[in-house]
Scaffold this active site. Structure first.
Site, PDB file in Angstrom:
ATOM      1  N   SER A  64       0.787   2.928   4.705  1.00  0.00           N
ATOM      2  CA  SER A  64       1.912   2.425   5.330  1.00  0.00           C
ATOM      3  C   SER A  64       2.136   2.448   6.693  1.00  0.00           C
ATOM      4  O   SER A  64       3.015   1.743   7.520  1.00  0.00           O
ATOM      5  CB  SER A  64       3.360   2.982   4.963  1.00  0.00           C
ATOM      6  OG  SER A  64       3.455   4.133   5.694  1.00  0.00           O
ATOM      7  N   LYS A 101       6.310   8.341  10.094  1.00  0.00           N
ATOM      8  CA  LYS A 101       6.852   7.267  10.267  1.00  0.00           C
ATOM      9  C   LYS A 101       7.050   6.968  11.810  1.00  0.00           C
ATOM     10  O   LYS A 101       6.996   7.837  12.541  1.00  0.00           O
ATOM     11  CB  LYS A 101       8.325   7.051   9.910  1.00  0.00           C
ATOM     12  CG  LYS A 101       8.493   7.105   8.384  1.00  0.00           C
ATOM     13  CD  LYS A 101       8.546   5.841   7.558  1.00  0.00           C
ATOM     14  CE  LYS A 101       8.374   5.746   6.359  1.00  0.00           C
ATOM     15  NZ  LYS A 101       8.202   4.578   5.534  1.00  0.00           N
TER      16      LYS A 101
END
Lengths: 143, 432
Positions: A64, A101
């Site tokens: 991701s 993230k």
């Protein structure tokens, strides 16, 4: 001819980083002939890690964060002492797991962004609701 | 109006202690353990040595055998971890390094606690305590409590209050506790809650009508010395605020052995420290033999002199030994891992080693030889020199030099990864 040798203490807010500055000639006059004899090899710890006490290495699983150049199987150097800022790549605790993230601090709230269009962003109303485990400073990408 | 500066800031001692250290070290890398009852088991997964507060709340006691807990673990949601001494040793070294930044005087007391010399009044010491607490939590990831008082005994006591009384929020400064609160806390505290007072001693004190810490504070110090020992008299004096427990040089605890010493003359080179660490390696070996133990993890540390105008440094390393050992050569070599971190020119005033992950040494018999003070005869450095010149195993003392223990592969079925010391066991972060 100026040569800086020896320890410098740099006051970095809450903590003190002791940084040993290796003999480096300051560009003034001739380069030091002694410099050729400096026998230290490149030490990645010295270059990649600012504060060894609060720095940890973690391994990434998943893709991701590919847009940030972080791939499955890469290692990240994470400094827990750093203050997370808008744009920091952070390790956040989500559902009991360490998750990497991109942190976005906006006027409308906090967003944990994936760097891959196939993944959803996560919105949080306040930074205090979030546990930031550390801030990634380097990615050891396997080429 | 200016206050007299005289004696405004007596030196104080801060005692910093990691809460449920082993359990906290586990949680630092596995957040899913947060809020769940967690126990860390002794060697061979024998019994619970560390309990998270949630595990304590279930009524699990220290030393409770795992085979008794296992059948109910699922029902309780109880998680057990085998002891992971590589991880604990490294986290301990990081905590100590960090603490060294806050004081020129640091005494590593055990794997999870240290004394720091601090100065100031309540207005500066309380914020300092909070800064330390927050920094350790943030930089290393484990929670600590801080007790600050004029003596070590009181600092430890304050730390206990800080831990057990949420009102202190993890930091207790003796000076800032009102007298009536102190009195009532002391009157409620059983005497065996004090540092250095245990089992039999408690019973003997009880016979004299000394049940609480308050009773002990009010006892006649001379009577205590005559009936018990100078050591206990010191405790009484410390409780009254007179510092009299010196820095200890050697301690053996339930699961660790520590050697540390201040030097009469500072050592300013890696070579000098090499010799010091060699001596400690020999001494530690001797102690391990005496107690029939072997160690698997060694931490070595050094500290610069707090009284000199120079930069302070507190290098430390944690070494996982290839096998549990009491071998003076192996221990010495492991301690030498500190040397690359020693900067020539800085004056070091103190160095030490700490051995953890201790276990019985199987069938090896203790050697009388090791009980001699051979370090004074230079055997430590001699052994080291011989082995450096001719290779490891060229010289050894008795069994120790040659054989390793029989059963050193321990049962550790539930051990978490060695997150910070092994490249193939790094913490995993999800990119999902």
């Amino acid at each position: 001819m100026g040569v800086i040798v020896g320890p410098r203490v740099i006051d970095a807010g809450a903590s003190l980083f002791s940084v040993l500055i290796s003999p480096v000639a300051v560009a003034a006059g001739f380069p030091s002939p002694a410099q050729d004899y400096f026998d230290g090899r490149i030490d990645l710890n010295a270059h990649l890690i600012k504060d060894i006490t609060s720095t940890f290495v973690v391994r990434v699983t998943g893709n991701s964060m590919e847009g940030a150049g972080i791939s499955d199987g890469d290692e990240l150097i994470v400094n827990r002492a750093l203050e997370p800022k808008d744009g920091s790549v952070v390790i956040a605790v989500l559902d009991g797991e360490l998750t990497v993230k991109r942190l976005r601090i906006t006027a409308t709230g906090i967003v944990l962004q994936a760097e891959n269009p196939r993944y959803q962003d996560i919105k949080v109303s306040a930074l205090s609701e979030l546990t930031i485990w550390g801030v990634a400073t380097r990615c050891l990408h396997h080429v | 109006m200016a206050k007299p500066a005289l004696m405004r800031h007596m030196p104080q001692i801060a005692h910093v202690d990691v809460n449920c250290f082993y359990a906290s070290a586990e949680r630092a890398f596995d957040p899913s353990l947060e809020g769940r009852p967690l126990v860390v088991l002794s060697n061979n997964d024998g019994c619970a040595v560390t309990r998270s507060p949630e595990a304590k709340a279930l009524g699990i006691t220290t030393g409770e055998p795992w085979f008794k807990l296992a059948p109910r673990a699922k029902e309780w949601g109880l998680v057990a971890k085998s002891s992971n001494y590589e991880l604990y040793g490294d986290i301990s070294a990081r905590v100590m390094e960090l603490l060294g930044r806050y004081s020129a005087w640091l005494e590593v007391y055990s794997i999870d606690e240290a004394f720091l010399g601090v100065k100031g009044d309540a207005g500066t010491l309380l914020p300092l305590g909070r800064t330390i607490k927050n920094a350790v939590r943030r930089h290393v990831g484990v929670p600590v409590c801080v007790g600050i008082a004029p003596t070590k005994t009181l600092a430890k006591l304050c730390n206990k209050w800080a831990k057990n009384n949420p009102a202190f929020d993890g930091v207790c400064l003796w000076e800032a506790v009102p007298h009536d609160v102190r009195d009532s806390l002391l009157a409620r505290l059983p005497v065996d809650e004090i540092w250095g007072i245990a089992g039999r001693l408690t019973k003997r004190l009880n016979v004299l009508g000394i049940f609480t810490v308050q009773d002990l504070v009010r006892a006649d110090a001379v009577m205590i010395r005559d009936r018990f020992s100078v050591v206990l008299m010191r405790t009484v004096l410390e409780l009254r605020g007179t510092p009299c427990i010196p820095m200890e040089e050697e301690r053996i605890g339930r699961d660790q052995l520590i050697f540390s010493r201040s030097f009469a003359t500072p050592v300013a080179s890696a070579d000098g420290l090499r010799q010091v660490l060699s001596i400690y390696g020999q001494q530690a070996s001797a102690r391990l033999f005496k107690h029939g133990l072997q160690a698997k993890v060694l931490t070595a540390f050094a500290a610069t002199s707090p009284f000199r105008q120079q930069e302070q440094a507190y290098p430390s390393v944690c070494v996982s030994l290839p096998m549990p050992t009491a071998d003076p050569l192996l221990l010495t070599r492991a301690a030498h891992a500190l040397l690359p971190h020693i900067r020539d020119g800085l004056k070091y005033a103190k160095a030490g080693i700490m051995l953890t992950d201790l276990r019985p040494s199987g069938n090896q018999s203790p050697l009388e030889l090791f009980e001699n003070r051979h370090e004074e005869r230079g055997i430590g450095p001699l052994l080291d020199n011989v082995s450096r010149r001719f290779g490891r195993g060229a010289i050894g003392l008795g069994h120790a030099g040659i054989k390793s223990g029989l059963d050193w592969t321990m049962k550790r079925d539930m051990r978490s990864p060695r997150y910070t010391t092994h490249w193939d066991e790094l913490p995993v972060v999800k990119a999902a």
